[in-house]
Design an enzyme around this catalytic site. Structure first.
Site, mmCIF file in Angstrom:
data_model
loop_
_atom_site.group_PDB
_atom_site.id
_atom_site.type_symbol
_atom_site.label_atom_id
_atom_site.label_comp_id
_atom_site.label_asym_id
_atom_site.label_seq_id
_atom_site.Cartn_x
_atom_site.Cartn_y
_atom_site.Cartn_z
ATOM 1 N N GLU A 1 38.678 28.869 42.145
ATOM 2 C CA GLU A 1 38.462 30.060 42.392
ATOM 3 C C GLU A 1 36.935 30.442 41.294
ATOM 4 O O GLU A 1 37.086 29.876 40.469
ATOM 5 C CB GLU A 1 39.375 31.216 41.966
ATOM 6 C CG GLU A 1 40.406 31.093 42.477
ATOM 7 C CD GLU A 1 40.577 31.413 43.970
ATOM 8 O OE1 GLU A 1 39.651 32.313 44.407
ATOM 9 O OE2 GLU A 1 41.502 31.311 44.751
ATOM 10 N N THR A 2 36.228 31.448 41.908
ATOM 11 C CA THR A 2 35.193 31.816 41.213
ATOM 12 C C THR A 2 35.217 33.228 41.158
ATOM 13 O O THR A 2 35.479 33.962 42.298
ATOM 14 C CB THR A 2 33.701 31.554 41.594
ATOM 15 O OG1 THR A 2 33.496 30.193 41.314
ATOM 16 C CG2 THR A 2 32.515 32.320 40.863
#
Length: 296
Positions: free
Chosen positions: A57-58
């Protein structure tokens, strides 16, 4: 009320950090990139940067109209809820001087307002639990896992959840990703009970693993949204409001889960800051309506 530190973040260059969540050491737990935006950016540019970061995830933070907004992207798509990305965002905000120890802050997301707080060396994030729906047992799932499933659920997060027997070697499980892609779910949670823990003991109450090739994540190392989803089952099964859990991925992770009201859970864990710096690449400005949709 906008603090001086918050005003500074809106005018400064974009910041980026790498945080490993649910671990006390770098390169363990689950890694997330955290980006502090200087203004609204389009979803296409956020997705491109998430693919470049190549983390499960970012997390993207934006201070807009006096509120902190949060979105999460895997390398291939935007998701509605991410626990480790939220904890990573809290650690980054603390590192950047925005989140003060002992102060609770709301990060507004597609899953509502998520309260975050720094407590000593750890962080707390409050997430909705989601809903599990009992589903019939599926021989195809048994074949995929190589073991009979004791119970099976579908969920509001589009995760399929399977309960394996306590003696199943969950840490050694290897899944055929092509077969998993054929299942009608965004991700698969496989969980099992561990040796009964006590209030002061170190043994976990349960363990799980999470696989999500449809989201570009063959296996997620530590998945806060999955733990939040299954927490009510384990609260009811153990009769306790505080649980200890492990995720048995290669990187591994530990967390604690505290019941908060009817449908909320507080995830508590440690983090490791790997690096922090300035983001030199320019993102395409725009997409303001998508961000304004997150405002309370």
């Amino acid at each position: 009320m906008t603090t001086r530190s918050q005003e500074g973040t809106e005018k400064a260059a974009m910041r980026i950090a790498q945080v490993d969540a649910f671990t006390t050491r770098p390169f363990g737990g689950n890694g997330a990139a955290v980006v502090l935006l200087g203004g609204p950016a389009t979803g296409q540019s956020l997705q491109a940067l998430a693919a470049e970061c190549a983390q499960s995830e970012t997390a993207f933070l934006l201070h807009l109209q006096g509120q902190w907004l949060l979105r999460w992207f895997t390398p291939t798509l935007e998701v509605n809820l991410c626990g480790h990305g939220t904890m990573a965002a809290a650690r980054a905000l603390s590192h950047w001087g925005v989140l003060v120890p002992g102060q609770q802050m709301d990060l507004h997301s597609r899953s509502g307002a998520l309260a975050v707080e720094q407590r000593g060396a750890g962080f707390r994030v409050q997430l909705p639990t989601g809903r599990l729906r009992q589903a019939p047992l599926d021989p195809g799932l048994d074949r995929l896992l190589g073991t009979p499933v004791q119970q099976r659920w579908t969920s509001s997060l589009r995760y399929e959840v399977a309960l394996a027997e306590p003696g199943f070697p969950l840490a050694e499980l290897t899944l055929d990703q092509d077969q998993l892609l054929c299942r009608p779910c965004l991700g698969l949670v496989v969980m099992q009970a561990c040796r009964a823990g006590t209030a002061g003991g170190e043994s976990p109450d349960y363990a799980l693993r999470f696989f999500a090739p449809r989201a570009g994540i063959p296996e997620d190392p530590v998945t806060g949204s999955a733990h939040a989803l299954v927490a009510p089952y384990w609260w009811n099964r153990t009769g306790r409001d505080l649980l200890k859990a492990r995720q048995l991925s290669r990187r591994g992770g530990r967390l604690r889960l505290l019941r908060r009201g009817k449908d909320q859970v507080v995830l508590e864990g440690e983090t490791a800051l790997v690096w922090s710096g300035d983001l030199l690449a320019k993102l395409e400005p725009g997409g303001q309506p998508d961000w304004e949709d997150l405002l309370p």
